[in-house]
Design a protein around this motif. Sequence first.
Motif, mmCIF file in Angstrom:
data_model
loop_
_atom_site.group_PDB
_atom_site.id
_atom_site.type_symbol
_atom_site.label_atom_id
_atom_site.label_comp_id
_atom_site.label_asym_id
_atom_site.label_seq_id
_atom_site.Cartn_x
_atom_site.Cartn_y
_atom_site.Cartn_z
ATOM 1 N N LYS A 175 35.318 -21.034 -37.133
ATOM 2 C CA LYS A 175 36.492 -20.540 -36.372
ATOM 3 C C LYS A 175 35.627 -20.855 -34.965
ATOM 4 O O LYS A 175 34.667 -20.679 -34.459
ATOM 5 C CB LYS A 175 36.749 -19.332 -36.370
ATOM 6 N N GLN A 185 42.754 -24.568 -27.386
ATOM 7 C CA GLN A 185 43.522 -24.747 -26.097
ATOM 8 C C GLN A 185 44.339 -23.171 -26.125
ATOM 9 O O GLN A 185 44.782 -22.849 -27.038
ATOM 10 C CB GLN A 185 44.490 -25.773 -26.388
ATOM 11 N N VAL A 195 43.794 -20.231 -28.620
ATOM 12 C CA VAL A 195 44.377 -20.116 -29.965
ATOM 13 C C VAL A 195 43.172 -20.512 -30.735
ATOM 14 O O VAL A 195 42.314 -21.649 -30.604
ATOM 15 C CB VAL A 195 45.338 -21.061 -30.442
ATOM 16 N N PHE A 205 41.026 -22.186 -34.250
ATOM 17 C CA PHE A 205 41.267 -23.411 -35.039
ATOM 18 C C PHE A 205 39.948 -23.342 -36.011
ATOM 19 O O PHE A 205 38.819 -22.732 -35.511
ATOM 20 C CB PHE A 205 41.715 -24.313 -34.331
ATOM 21 N N ASP A 220 44.101 -30.627 -33.366
ATOM 22 C CA ASP A 220 43.391 -29.335 -32.653
ATOM 23 C C ASP A 220 42.378 -29.675 -31.533
ATOM 24 O O ASP A 220 42.024 -28.682 -30.822
ATOM 25 C CB ASP A 220 42.403 -28.761 -33.825
ATOM 26 N N LYS A 252 42.867 -29.265 -24.548
ATOM 27 C CA LYS A 252 42.296 -29.086 -25.828
ATOM 28 C C LYS A 252 40.770 -29.238 -25.682
ATOM 29 O O LYS A 252 40.178 -30.060 -25.010
ATOM 30 C CB LYS A 252 42.804 -30.268 -26.791
#
Length: 197
Positions: free
Chosen positions: A46, A50, A53, A55, A107, A136
């Motif tokens: 993990k 951006q 959040v 991902f 992502d 990002k």
Amino acid sequence: MYKNHIKKLFDYLGAVIVLTMLSPLFFVVFIILFITTKNSVFYHQKRVGQGGVMFDIYKFRTLPKGTPILVGKQRIKIRKRVSRFARFLRTTSIDELPQLFNVLKGDMSLIGPRPVVPQEVELVNLRKKLGAMNVKPGLTGLAQVNGRKQLNNIQKARYDAIYAQHVSFKGDVMIILHTLPIIIERDGVRRFFEKKH
């Protein structure tokens, strides 16, 4: 226009081209890790993306499964758990190449602030405060070509914020052109082969 539209195409095409060019290297690394590790060749972790959040980031596995996430100076504790080949992957940044799939997924970007684990609370908060979370995360970024590990969190966050506020095609190209020499000269191949084992 570049930041909101063209950059996405730039990222996608760039990731496809690099993955195609490096497919033989991917294959060799995959085979060696498959033979030498008892765990999966790839692992996901993990990271903060951006807008904060979360991902899953992809990497070649260089540490045993279950290794705790350590940040800052604490990272030195896991060095003895890294094999020579895994250390080579880390010092040359080859372990980061599967993140090209994160770029294809949307992502990440080729260029942007490096994605960090949520445990790096200070850096995450500084990025939020300075507006560096509006883009990002990337494979490489402005902070990476201006000191990388030699920078403290405040310096990293400031470079990240500068990039986020001035995204441009010319800037992205310049960062890419500066990244490879830095990996080779400062943090990669030369350091690995000069280091006594």
